[in-house]
Design a protein around this motif. Sequence first.
Motif, PDB file in Angstrom:
ATOM      1  N   HIS A 114      16.373  84.144   4.912  1.00 18.93           N
ATOM      2  CA  HIS A 114      15.338  85.174   5.044  1.00 18.93           C
ATOM      3  C   HIS A 114      13.964  84.639   5.420  1.00 18.93           C
ATOM      4  O   HIS A 114      12.966  85.250   5.097  1.00 18.93           O
ATOM      5  CB  HIS A 114      15.206  85.958   3.732  1.00 18.93           C
ATOM      6  N   THR A 115      13.892  83.483   6.048  1.00 23.92           N
ATOM      7  CA  THR A 115      12.586  82.970   6.435  1.00 23.92           C
ATOM      8  C   THR A 115      12.078  83.770   7.639  1.00 23.92           C
ATOM      9  O   THR A 115      12.820  83.987   8.595  1.00 23.92           O
ATOM     10  CB  THR A 115      12.678  81.467   6.773  1.00 23.92           C
ATOM     11  N   SER A 116      10.818  84.212   7.555  1.00 26.58           N
ATOM     12  CA  SER A 116      10.283  85.045   8.634  1.00 26.58           C
ATOM     13  C   SER A 116      10.102  84.230   9.916  1.00 26.58           C
ATOM     14  O   SER A 116      10.189  84.749  11.008  1.00 26.58           O
ATOM     15  CB  SER A 116       8.963  85.673   8.206  1.00 26.58           C
ATOM     16  N   ASP A 117       9.878  82.914   9.754  1.00 28.37           N
ATOM     17  CA  ASP A 117       9.669  82.082  10.935  1.00 28.37           C
ATOM     18  C   ASP A 117      10.529  80.813  10.834  1.00 28.37           C
ATOM     19  O   ASP A 117      10.072  79.768  10.393  1.00 28.37           O
ATOM     20  CB  ASP A 117       8.175  81.711  11.033  1.00 28.37           C
ATOM     21  N   PRO A 118      11.801  80.903  11.259  1.00 30.80           N
ATOM     22  CA  PRO A 118      12.706  79.751  11.095  1.00 30.80           C
ATOM     23  C   PRO A 118      12.250  78.517  11.874  1.00 30.80           C
ATOM     24  O   PRO A 118      12.636  77.404  11.538  1.00 30.80           O
ATOM     25  CB  PRO A 118      14.054  80.260  11.642  1.00 30.80           C
ATOM     26  N   ASP A 119      11.415  78.712  12.906  1.00 38.10           N
ATOM     27  CA  ASP A 119      10.977  77.568  13.700  1.00 38.10           C
ATOM     28  C   ASP A 119       9.778  76.846  13.099  1.00 38.10           C
ATOM     29  O   ASP A 119       9.270  75.882  13.665  1.00 38.10           O
ATOM     30  CB  ASP A 119      10.627  78.021  15.126  1.00 38.10           C
ATOM     31  N   GLU A 181       6.630  84.641  -7.175  1.00 38.31           N
ATOM     32  CA  GLU A 181       6.922  84.510  -5.748  1.00 38.31           C
ATOM     33  C   GLU A 181       7.673  83.220  -5.464  1.00 38.31           C
ATOM     34  O   GLU A 181       7.719  82.314  -6.298  1.00 38.31           O
ATOM     35  CB  GLU A 181       5.625  84.552  -4.930  1.00 38.31           C
ATOM     36  N   ILE A 182       8.269  83.160  -4.267  1.00 39.68           N
ATOM     37  CA  ILE A 182       8.995  81.959  -3.844  1.00 39.68           C
ATOM     38  C   ILE A 182       8.571  81.581  -2.426  1.00 39.68           C
ATOM     39  O   ILE A 182       8.104  82.419  -1.675  1.00 39.68           O
ATOM     40  CB  ILE A 182      10.528  82.178  -3.855  1.00 39.68           C
ATOM     41  N   ASP A 183       8.737  80.296  -2.093  1.00 38.88           N
ATOM     42  CA  ASP A 183       8.365  79.850  -0.747  1.00 38.88           C
ATOM     43  C   ASP A 183       8.991  78.479  -0.474  1.00 38.88           C
ATOM     44  O   ASP A 183       9.374  77.767  -1.398  1.00 38.88           O
ATOM     45  CB  ASP A 183       6.826  79.751  -0.641  1.00 38.88           C
ATOM     46  N   LEU A 184       9.103  78.160   0.796  1.00 37.03           N
ATOM     47  CA  LEU A 184       9.378  76.783   1.211  1.00 37.03           C
ATOM     48  C   LEU A 184       8.120  76.324   1.910  1.00 37.03           C
ATOM     49  O   LEU A 184       7.615  77.022   2.777  1.00 37.03           O
ATOM     50  CB  LEU A 184      10.542  76.739   2.211  1.00 37.03           C
ATOM     51  N   PHE A 185       7.597  75.162   1.524  1.00 40.02           N
ATOM     52  CA  PHE A 185       6.345  74.751   2.149  1.00 40.02           C
ATOM     53  C   PHE A 185       6.491  73.385   2.809  1.00 40.02           C
ATOM     54  O   PHE A 185       7.249  72.532   2.365  1.00 40.02           O
ATOM     55  CB  PHE A 185       5.191  74.741   1.145  1.00 40.02           C
ATOM     56  N   GLY A 186       5.785  73.214   3.902  1.00 42.80           N
ATOM     57  CA  GLY A 186       5.754  71.926   4.567  1.00 42.80           C
ATOM     58  C   GLY A 186       4.376  71.734   5.150  1.00 42.80           C
ATOM     59  O   GLY A 186       3.793  72.675   5.679  1.00 42.80           O
ATOM     60  N   SER A 187       3.831  70.543   5.021  1.00 47.08           N
ATOM     61  CA  SER A 187       2.507  70.318   5.613  1.00 47.08           C
ATOM     62  C   SER A 187       2.668  70.110   7.118  1.00 47.08           C
ATOM     63  O   SER A 187       3.712  69.666   7.579  1.00 47.08           O
ATOM     64  CB  SER A 187       1.837  69.100   4.972  1.00 47.08           C
ATOM     65  N   ASP A 188       1.613  70.461   7.858  1.00 37.83           N
ATOM     66  CA  ASP A 188       1.654  70.333   9.313  1.00 37.83           C
ATOM     67  C   ASP A 188       1.939  68.890   9.727  1.00 37.83           C
ATOM     68  O   ASP A 188       2.620  68.633  10.711  1.00 37.83           O
ATOM     69  CB  ASP A 188       0.318  70.766   9.933  1.00 37.83           C
TER      70      ASP A 188
END
Length: 300
Positions: A114-119, A181-188
Amino acid sequence: MTEGFQKCILCRTDPPINNSHVIPKFVFKWMIATGGSKYLRYAGAPNKRVQDGIKVPLLCVSCERQIGDTENDFSQKIFLPSVNNNVIPKRIGATQYRFICSLHFRTIAYLLKHTSDPDFYSSKQKRLILSTFMRMRHYLKGESYSVSPAKLYLLPLGLGEIGNLAGLPTNWHRFIRRQTEIDLFGSDSGKVLGSYVKFGPWVSVCLIENKGEPWTIGEIFPRSTKVLNRHGMLPNYLFDYLIERARNSQEAMGKISDRQNAIIDENFKKADFVDAGKQMLDALHADFEAFGPDAFRRKK
Ligand SMILES: [Zn+2]
């Protein structure tokens, strides 16, 4: 519906039940019981009322029961004493590590679909997320000792006080104490990657990769560990990230429709802030004290 999984994400043999919770039900029970209103709203879609969180086909009956035991343990021993009496446990151990791992396991499973932006994630990051997911499955099935090299953290950030409020959004206390809430996070830069679960005042991160600032405080292990080790440090990127999350939540509330605002106002008038909703009132009051009337002004 293709929302969930065809087979249980843990045993991969039996079909999942239709309504596995990503975040356990006890969290939503608490939010409703102490929110002063019987409805919940998600920051992502504040026009939508949610009764008890995201539910999708994830786990089968037997795996659901197995994870349910660690949920009950966490709810009774850690969560309820923390929100009701501000008691922070001194130590936590293997059962709690297992529960926290199951939270991230469900979160990653859900967000992979369900990620809104898989890229948003690089292919390397996607591989790392998947391999951590499989490591979690091994651990939860009793096939390994931990999810190492991924690290699990658990911090009662909404239970303490932050000394310096400069630069914080005016919904900070409501966010840090109550948001779920939940999220997957990655730094630029690609240095930091992890999954994030916030449930009320507790913030948990599964750090999949960290080539940025070191982070030692709040790490948990599958053995008895102190909840807060005095000599640890929290990385700045965690605070920056939480502040951004709080801002997102505030912005989402700012975009709410007039009709929904009217319903919220109506619910607010009827809300019980004296007894059941006292925890919500305390959070509102803390924002008012810290930020003044700006905390409640709606953007037109
Ligand atoms: Zn199963």
